[in-house]
Design an enzyme around this catalytic site. Structure first.
Site, PDB file in Angstrom:
ATOM      1  N   LYS A   1      -7.373  13.434   6.713  1.00  0.00           N
ATOM      2  CA  LYS A   1      -7.680  12.178   7.416  1.00  0.00           C
ATOM      3  C   LYS A   1      -6.414  11.337   7.453  1.00  0.00           C
ATOM      4  O   LYS A   1      -6.028  10.709   6.479  1.00  0.00           O
ATOM      5  CB  LYS A   1      -8.799  11.386   6.720  1.00  0.00           C
ATOM      6  CG  LYS A   1      -9.293  10.273   7.648  1.00  0.00           C
ATOM      7  CD  LYS A   1      -9.667   8.992   6.965  1.00  0.00           C
ATOM      8  CE  LYS A   1      -8.586   8.040   6.624  1.00  0.00           C
ATOM      9  NZ  LYS A   1      -7.913   7.341   7.734  1.00  0.00           N
TER      10      LYS A   1
ATOM     11  N   GLU B   1      -0.898   8.902  -5.109  1.00  0.00           N
ATOM     12  CA  GLU B   1       0.497   8.481  -4.873  1.00  0.00           C
ATOM     13  C   GLU B   1       0.411   7.074  -4.304  1.00  0.00           C
ATOM     14  O   GLU B   1       0.015   6.894  -3.153  1.00  0.00           O
ATOM     15  CB  GLU B   1       1.178   9.408  -3.863  1.00  0.00           C
ATOM     16  CG  GLU B   1       1.171  10.870  -4.232  1.00  0.00           C
ATOM     17  CD  GLU B   1       2.061  11.187  -5.404  1.00  0.00           C
ATOM     18  OE1 GLU B   1       2.978  10.408  -5.701  1.00  0.00           O
ATOM     19  OE2 GLU B   1       1.827  12.224  -6.044  1.00  0.00           O
TER      20      GLU B   1
ATOM     21  N   CYS C   1       7.376   3.318   0.095  1.00  0.00           N
ATOM     22  CA  CYS C   1       6.768   3.115  -1.230  1.00  0.00           C
ATOM     23  C   CYS C   1       7.822   3.072  -2.328  1.00  0.00           C
ATOM     24  O   CYS C   1       7.689   2.348  -3.299  1.00  0.00           O
ATOM     25  CB  CYS C   1       5.760   4.219  -1.508  1.00  0.00           C
ATOM     26  SG  CYS C   1       6.472   5.860  -1.299  1.00  0.00           S
TER      27      CYS C   1
ATOM     28  N   GLU D   1       3.962  -5.805  -4.256  1.00  0.00           N
ATOM     29  CA  GLU D   1       4.594  -4.952  -3.243  1.00  0.00           C
ATOM     30  C   GLU D   1       4.502  -5.664  -1.895  1.00  0.00           C
ATOM     31  O   GLU D   1       3.408  -5.958  -1.415  1.00  0.00           O
ATOM     32  CB  GLU D   1       3.865  -3.603  -3.177  1.00  0.00           C
ATOM     33  CG  GLU D   1       4.519  -2.638  -2.216  1.00  0.00           C
ATOM     34  CD  GLU D   1       3.755  -1.326  -2.077  1.00  0.00           C
ATOM     35  OE1 GLU D   1       2.530  -1.354  -1.889  1.00  0.00           O
ATOM     36  OE2 GLU D   1       4.403  -0.269  -2.142  1.00  0.00           O
TER      37      GLU D   1
HETATM   38  P1  NAD Z   1      -4.020   2.188   2.566  1.00  0.00           P
HETATM   39  O1  NAD Z   1      -4.372   2.356   1.127  1.00  0.00           O
HETATM   40  O2  NAD Z   1      -4.538   1.017   3.279  1.00  0.00           O
HETATM   41  O3  NAD Z   1      -4.518   3.451   3.417  1.00  0.00           O
HETATM   42  C1  NAD Z   1      -4.124   4.769   3.095  1.00  0.00           C
HETATM   43  C2  NAD Z   1      -5.152   5.739   3.666  1.00  0.00           C
HETATM   44  O4  NAD Z   1      -6.389   5.535   2.989  1.00  0.00           O
HETATM   45  C3  NAD Z   1      -5.444   5.543   5.155  1.00  0.00           C
HETATM   46  O5  NAD Z   1      -5.641   6.798   5.754  1.00  0.00           O
HETATM   47  C4  NAD Z   1      -6.738   4.741   5.130  1.00  0.00           C
HETATM   48  O6  NAD Z   1      -7.524   4.904   6.290  1.00  0.00           O
HETATM   49  C5  NAD Z   1      -7.435   5.343   3.930  1.00  0.00           C
HETATM   50  N1  NAD Z   1      -8.466   4.484   3.317  1.00  0.00           N
HETATM   51  C6  NAD Z   1      -8.577   3.136   3.390  1.00  0.00           C
HETATM   52  N2  NAD Z   1      -9.673   2.720   2.722  1.00  0.00           N
HETATM   53  C7  NAD Z   1     -10.251   3.834   2.201  1.00  0.00           C
HETATM   54  C8  NAD Z   1     -11.408   4.051   1.394  1.00  0.00           C
HETATM   55  N3  NAD Z   1     -12.172   3.051   0.991  1.00  0.00           N
HETATM   56  N4  NAD Z   1     -11.704   5.317   1.028  1.00  0.00           N
HETATM   57  C9  NAD Z   1     -10.930   6.353   1.420  1.00  0.00           C
HETATM   58  N5  NAD Z   1      -9.821   6.205   2.191  1.00  0.00           N
HETATM   59  C10 NAD Z   1      -9.485   4.962   2.573  1.00  0.00           C
HETATM   60  O7  NAD Z   1      -2.441   2.283   2.611  1.00  0.00           O
HETATM   61  P2  NAD Z   1      -1.492   2.098   3.865  1.00  0.00           P
HETATM   62  O8  NAD Z   1      -1.467   0.659   4.221  1.00  0.00           O
HETATM   63  O9  NAD Z   1      -1.843   3.098   4.907  1.00  0.00           O
HETATM   64  O10 NAD Z   1      -0.077   2.547   3.253  1.00  0.00           O
HETATM   65  C11 NAD Z   1       0.754   1.706   2.545  1.00  0.00           C
HETATM   66  C12 NAD Z   1       0.609   1.919   1.056  1.00  0.00           C
HETATM   67  O11 NAD Z   1       0.857   3.290   0.738  1.00  0.00           O
HETATM   68  C13 NAD Z   1       1.628   1.152   0.266  1.00  0.00           C
HETATM   69  O12 NAD Z   1       1.024   0.559  -0.848  1.00  0.00           O
HETATM   70  C14 NAD Z   1       2.630   2.213  -0.179  1.00  0.00           C
HETATM   71  O13 NAD Z   1       3.357   1.888  -1.314  1.00  0.00           O
HETATM   72  C15 NAD Z   1       1.749   3.375  -0.375  1.00  0.00           C
HETATM   73  N6  NAD Z   1       2.522   4.615  -0.314  1.00  0.00           N
HETATM   74  C16 NAD Z   1       2.725   5.346  -1.457  1.00  0.00           C
HETATM   75  C17 NAD Z   1       3.500   6.504  -1.418  1.00  0.00           C
HETATM   76  C18 NAD Z   1       3.746   7.348  -2.649  1.00  0.00           C
HETATM   77  O14 NAD Z   1       4.150   8.512  -2.504  1.00  0.00           O
HETATM   78  N7  NAD Z   1       3.540   6.839  -3.848  1.00  0.00           N
HETATM   79  C19 NAD Z   1       4.046   6.907  -0.220  1.00  0.00           C
HETATM   80  C20 NAD Z   1       3.829   6.136   0.909  1.00  0.00           C
HETATM   81  C21 NAD Z   1       3.053   5.000   0.856  1.00  0.00           C
END
Ligand code: NAD
Length: 472
Positions: free
Chosen positions: A170, A245, A279, A379
């Site tokens: 997804k 992650e 990230c 962040e």
């Molecule tokens: P997000 O948590 O809003 O969304 C990530 C994914 O989760 C999306 O596909 C979203 O649709 C899905 N999602 C949202 N709510 C959900 C739920 N209740 N249940 C299941 N899935 C759900 O994050 P974002 O805004 O897309 O990305 C930015 C964040 O990702 C930042 O905090 C960044 O630091 C982190 N990030 C971490 C890494 C790493 O490797 N540690 C890498 C890239 C980004």
């Protein structure tokens, strides 16, 4: 505008259960560039059923056969690289040159590394009178964010397929188009039906249905810490493997003997990469008190090179943020830095000149940031750097570790042994010493609330394996 009407389940492009659509927006122009299906729990049910049905066959194929399929995917990914780079620049806003190298290039490097690993990895070992088998975990839900969308998806897909798992992916609702291209590539590779499935949609609907599904054995999630906590709680109901992650607030420590100009340039480059939407970005620069003026002079000189512009321009270094929501969130953080009394050295809340459309934010640097300020603790996920001063090495380490996160970091010193000594004291999953390069074979993942998983290379493969011991 392109309209994608189908999702990929059981080796076929299928109509989703609902006709709801998600609009994909180009953040540089604010125009809708495509629509994709907003999947539902009904689609998740079909996708998980297909993945479960495909598992017995795929999990018992020989590693060399799996490597063969991955090679076909790799070749098509290389061929479609230029198209994918442009697509991701259009849906995400990363400058095209960087998209070519990172967004489209890195997934091929990762995939190639897993093809190679499949030729070397021992899926069993003898320990005394036991034979220890490393078996695939099962059906994997891969949930990914928008900032390095194909890379984050590929890390999971390559390792899970190499391990013998089947997948329901997804992608983020903000940048789903590259994932649809990946599904097209996988479809043409002839991978057995149901081994890879893709349901586009929102997290609250498709994401939660996947995480709650009793037939999903593992959730591999990359995204925010807030959603990661929710996923861990939901996954606990069926004791799933949950690999997280999550976010970061990483520090660069410039020790007093560091090459200051080189360290400043590298920190700006890390902090502003992808408009700060990384990230592992180094977003706190920790410097000796008496070097403040010198550092600020270098910062002013080098930030001038980061001028926001249309990301399709080949010379662009910094583009827009991904969405209006993200831009507004970042502007709120800049307001909070000003209100908390940090010194606004460069940038601010005014939109950049000459860009009436698009979610652009000026590259912004705050000086004299203190550790209780919100901009030092949370962040931001935008092009905002915080400069903090320290009295001595111990205080630098204490400030670097004074965060709930622990994803990345950097240490700069003329003495590599000293830098390593400091790096060993940092509570974080990665530390770059004197600009050490990204290594796609080294484990990547967080300490503390930055997560519990490890991706890339052998460690990334082992995430998708479980062990069984046979005693003789
Ligand atoms: P997000 O948590 O809003 O969304 C990530 C994914 O989760 C999306 O596909 C979203 O649709 C899905 N999602 C949202 N709510 C959900 C739920 N209740 N249940 C299941 N899935 C759900 O994050 P974002 O805004 O897309 O990305 C930015 C964040 O990702 C930042 O905090 C960044 O630091 C982190 N990030 C971490 C890494 C790493 O490797 N540690 C890498 C890239 C980004």
């Amino acid at each position: 505008m392109k309209s994608y009407g189908k999702i990929y389940i059981g080796g076929h492009w299928c109509l989703p259960a609902s006709t709801d659509l998600i609009e994909v927006i180009n953040p540089a122009t604010e125009a809708v560039i495509a629509t994709v299906p907003a999947g539902s729990s009904v689609d998740v049910e079909a996708a998980v059923t297909a993945a479960r049905k495909a598992l017995p066959g795929w999990s018992t194929t020989k590693p060399a056969i799996r490597a063969g399929y991955l090679t076909q995917i790799y070749e098509a990914l290389v061929t479609r690289g230029p198209e994918l780079a442009e697509l991701m620049t259009t849906e995400l806003g990363m400058p095209i040159k960087l998209s070519q190298r990172i967004q489209a290039g890195l997934p091929t490097v990762v995939l190639e590394s897993y093809i190679k690993l499949l030729g070397e990895f021992a899926f069993s070992e003898r320990i005394g009178n036991s034979l220890v088998l490393k078996e695939p975990v099962g059906v994997v839900a891969a949930i990914t964010p928008w900032n390095y969308p194909l890379h984050q998806l590929m890390i999971k897909v390559a390792a899970a397929l190499a391990a013998g798992c089947t997948i329901v992916a997804k992608p983020s609702e903000l940048t789903p188009l590259n994932a649809l291209v990946l599904a097209e590539i996988i479809d043409s590779s002839g991978l057995p039906p149901g081994v890879f499935n893709l349901v586009s949609g929102y997290g609250a609907e498709v994401g939660e249905a996947l995480v709650s599904h009793p037939d999903v054995d593992m959730v591999s999630f990359t995204g925010s810490t807030a959603i990661g906590k929710r996923i861990m709680a939901l996954g606990a109901q069926t004791v799933k493997h949950v690999a997280l992650e999550l976010g970061g607030k990483s520090a660069t420590i410039l020790l007093d003997d560091a090459d200051i100009e080189t360290a400043v340039k590298a920190t700006l480059s890390s902090c502003f990469l992808n408009s700060g939407q990384t990230c592992s970005a180094h977003t706190r620069m920790l410097i000796p008190q008496d070097k403040y003026e010198l550092v600020v002079a270098f910062v002013r000189q080098h930030v001038a090179l980061y001028v926001p512009e249309n990301p399709l321009n080949t010379q662009a270094r910094i583009g827009p943020l991904v969405s209006a929501v993200q831009r507004d969130r970042v502007l709120d953080y800049i307001r909070s830095g000003i209100a908390d009394g940090a010194e606004l050295l460069i940038g601010g809340i005014e939109p950049p000149d000459g860009l009436p459309l698009g979610y652009y934010v000026r590259p912004t640097v705050f000086g004299r940031v203190t550790k209780e300020m919100k901009i030092a603790r949370e962040e931001i996920f935008g092009p905002v750097l915080s400069i903090m001063t320290y009295r001595d090495e111990d205080e630098a380490i204490e400030i670097a570790n004074d965060t709930v996160y622990g994803l990345s970091g950097a240490v700069w010193s003329a003495d590599p042994e000293r830098a390593e000594r400091v790096a060993r004291k940092l509570q974080t999953g990665q530390v770059d010493i004197n600009g050490g390069r990204f290594n796609p074979l080294a484990p990547f993942g967080g300490y503390k609330q930055s997560g519990n998983g490890r991706e890339l290379g052998r460690y990334g493969l082992e995430e998708f394996l479980q062990t069984k011991s046979l005693q003789f």
